[in-house]
Design an enzyme around this catalytic site. Structure first.
Site, PDB file in Angstrom:
ATOM      1  N   TRP A 324       0.831  -1.200   0.000  1.00 51.39           N
ATOM      2  CA  TRP A 324       0.000   0.000   0.000  1.00 51.39           C
ATOM      3  C   TRP A 324       0.870   1.256   0.000  1.00 51.39           C
ATOM      4  O   TRP A 324       0.528   2.256  -0.629  1.00 51.39           O
ATOM      5  CB  TRP A 324      -0.913  -0.006   1.224  1.00 51.39           C
ATOM      6  CG  TRP A 324      -1.765   1.229   1.363  1.00 51.39           C
ATOM      7  CD1 TRP A 324      -2.997   1.453   0.829  1.00 51.39           C
ATOM      8  CD2 TRP A 324      -1.425   2.429   2.078  1.00 51.39           C
ATOM      9  NE1 TRP A 324      -3.454   2.705   1.175  1.00 51.39           N
ATOM     10  CE2 TRP A 324      -2.505   3.323   1.946  1.00 51.39           C
ATOM     11  CE3 TRP A 324      -0.318   2.831   2.834  1.00 51.39           C
ATOM     12  CZ2 TRP A 324      -2.513   4.597   2.528  1.00 51.39           C
ATOM     13  CZ3 TRP A 324      -0.317   4.092   3.404  1.00 51.39           C
ATOM     14  CH2 TRP A 324      -1.409   4.957   3.258  1.00 51.39           C
ATOM     15  N   HIS A 325       2.007   1.181   0.699  1.00 50.44           N
ATOM     16  CA  HIS A 325       2.851   2.360   0.817  1.00 50.44           C
ATOM     17  C   HIS A 325       3.557   2.722  -0.482  1.00 50.44           C
ATOM     18  O   HIS A 325       3.876   3.895  -0.699  1.00 50.44           O
ATOM     19  CB  HIS A 325       3.894   2.153   1.914  1.00 50.44           C
ATOM     20  CG  HIS A 325       3.346   2.351   3.284  1.00 50.44           C
ATOM     21  ND1 HIS A 325       2.715   1.340   3.989  1.00 50.44           N
ATOM     22  CD2 HIS A 325       3.317   3.443   4.102  1.00 50.44           C
ATOM     23  CE1 HIS A 325       2.334   1.805   5.167  1.00 50.44           C
ATOM     24  NE2 HIS A 325       2.677   3.060   5.261  1.00 50.44           N
ATOM     25  N   GLY A 326       3.833   1.766  -1.310  1.00 54.65           N
ATOM     26  CA  GLY A 326       4.540   2.096  -2.538  1.00 54.65           C
ATOM     27  C   GLY A 326       4.749   0.899  -3.429  1.00 54.65           C
ATOM     28  O   GLY A 326       4.757  -0.248  -2.963  1.00 54.65           O
ATOM     29  N   PHE A 471       2.450   8.490  -1.368  1.00 52.06           N
ATOM     30  CA  PHE A 471       1.705   7.261  -1.184  1.00 52.06           C
ATOM     31  C   PHE A 471       0.225   7.443  -1.485  1.00 52.06           C
ATOM     32  O   PHE A 471      -0.513   6.481  -1.511  1.00 52.06           O
ATOM     33  CB  PHE A 471       1.867   6.749   0.257  1.00 52.06           C
ATOM     34  CG  PHE A 471       3.319   6.596   0.668  1.00 52.06           C
ATOM     35  CD1 PHE A 471       4.217   6.025  -0.209  1.00 52.06           C
ATOM     36  CD2 PHE A 471       3.765   7.035   1.888  1.00 52.06           C
ATOM     37  CE1 PHE A 471       5.559   5.885   0.145  1.00 52.06           C
ATOM     38  CE2 PHE A 471       5.098   6.892   2.254  1.00 52.06           C
ATOM     39  CZ  PHE A 471       5.986   6.325   1.384  1.00 52.06           C
TER      40      PHE A 471
END
Length: 471
Positions: A324-326, A471
């Protein structure tokens, strides 16, 4: 481009000046227009994406609410999830998966699938508002709430500008009702605490996060040429940088919202004073960790089914949390480290000493230091540009590589670290994020003056964008 700090603090007073002169419906219209101007300032084309998510989820939620046919309800929910995840996947992960597939095929000697990488601009905040709209539809499907009465109010919930681009990821059950009823005028105490949160957020961003950014870059930019002390300082500096940056944004968002009569959830509760990784995730990015728990970990089975299934569910949840973050395998590795730590730690959670609500005590210091260093180990992969970059940092530290030491960077790390510890200890002991207001007038004035001077001194450098904008 996005609003910079100066533009935001011109924009906010203008909105406030109009907001409290309007009736309730006028305030909702103002928030809608202001939020779309705020987001469109960066790139107006991506307003179509946030508008599409808004219209799709409101339409689906109303249809889910309007039928008792379970098969139809499931199909509608699936349509919403596919649309939201499809948009998120296309803009955030398409290039990542194409590049990964190309590399895999080349290693197998089969040739690349595509001759060039996909270059897709990532819309700011897309991960945040996508998760927010998804939780709304899921909660309507679970019959935990009814859909919004009208599209405009729901659109404001999705696009509310103080928390739009970096959270918190607000649940509709908490935030939407605040838009549906007239906001109460803030009291004098609300104005004071809102102002303190904004000033505290600016301090964290400018004096802690931005000031430490060059130290972090010195370590991670060329780790193969840096000594162990420089690398270790860089890792600690990044831990403080990302905390100051992200919690600083949250403080500004909460303070701004409070001035508008809207209360956002707390997203941080002194995470570096945690005694276990489980406690860390109850205190760090709380809106994301609870989202992952409620909408991913529990549906996977949670802690039902025995030790191994629980460990599997924890690992899957944190792997997806990392992604999800990257769109990079280093973020997946960061999630995997936390998933493994959570799984290993779980058998010890029933001990009385594991109670995360137990007040801070000095006897907890060894556990806090140990937990902090495990978190820092994972931060190396979060910050690294590649696995090679991460290994260079870790290898340089593990081999005690020699090299020059920047005493100025050491002093800055010590000062910023002391500031973070002082703020967090005071907040932990009082449960108040605006704890400075509890001080007598003279000490409070000293704190304000010191913070103002520090912000002035450290604000002359090159502006550093908020880390979580990516993000």
């Amino acid at each position: 481009m996005t609003f910079n700090s100066i533009e935001y603090f011109v924009f906010l007073p203008l909105v406030l000046a109009l907001y409290w002169s309007l009736p309730h419906r006028g305030r909702i219209w103002l928030l809608f227009v202001a939020s779309y101007v705020f987001y469109g300032w960066w790139d107006p084309r991506f307003l179509l994406l946030i508008a599409a998510s808004t219209v799709i989820d409101q339409a689906v939620a109303r249809r889910i609410h309007g039928t008792e046919d379970e098969r139809r309800r499931r199909r509608l929910l699936c349509a919403s999830l596919v649309a939201n995840l499809g948009i998120l996947g296309a803009f955030k992960y398409a290039g990542f998966f194409v590049d990964s597939a190309n590399q895999a095929f080349e290693r197998l000697g089969l040739g690349a699938l595509s001759e060039r990488s996909l270059a897709i601009v990532l819309p700011v905040g897309i991960s945040f508002y996508t998760f927010q709209t998804m939780s709304y539809t899921i909660d309507v499907y679970r019959r935990r709430m009814a859909p919004a009465d009208d599209l405009l109010t729901f659109a404001v919930y999705v696009s509310f500008f103080p928390q739009l681009v970096a959270g918190p990821i607000e649940r509709a059950t908490h935030l939407l009702p605040q838009f549906e009823r007239p906001a109460p005028r803030p009291t004098a105490a609300d104005v004071r605490s809102g102002g303190v949160l904004i000033l505290q957020g600016i301090f964290k961003k400018v004096v802690i996060a931005d000031a430490l950014a060059p130290t972090v870059e010195a370590a991670f930019g060329r780790p193969g040429q840096a000594g162990a002390i420089t690398l270790l300082v860089g890792v600690y500096a990044f831990a403080l940088q990302i905390y100051g940056d992200f919690s600083g944004y949250t403080d500004v968002a909460r303070g701004s919202s409070r001035l508008l009569g809207i209360e956002l959830m707390r997203n941080f509760e002194q995470p570096y004073l945690s005694r276990r990784i489980t406690e860390f995730w109850r205190r760090w990015h709380i809106s994301l960790s609870t989202w992952l728990r409620d909408y991913l970990y529990v549906p996977l089975g949670g802690n039902r089914g025995g030790t191994w299934r629980t460990a599997r569910n924890l690992m899957l949840t944190m792997l997806l949390g990392g992604l999800w973050h990257g769109a990079a395998w280093t973020f997946v590795a960061w999630g995997a480290i936390h998933g493994l730590l959570l799984a290993v730690e779980r058998p010890f959670r029933q001990r009385p000493s594991a109670d995360p609500d137990r007040p801070f005590a000095w006897r907890d210091l060894p556990a806090i230091i140990g937990t902090f260093h495990l978190v820092c180990l994972a931060w190396v992969f979060f910050r690294a540009t590649s696995f090679a970059n991460a290994w260079d940092v870790l290898a340089g530290i593990a081999t005690f590589r020699g090299g020059p030491v920047d005493t100025g960077a050491l002093a800055l790390l010590a000062l910023t670290g002391a500031a973070v510890i002082a703020m967090d200890l005071a907040q932990r002991r009082t449960g108040d994020h605006a704890v400075v207001l509890r001080l007598p007038a003279v000490p409070r004035g000293v704190v304000y003056g010191t913070a103002a001077v520090a912000v002035f001194v450290f604000s002359g450098g090159t502006p550093v964008p908020f880390l979580y904008f990516q993000f």
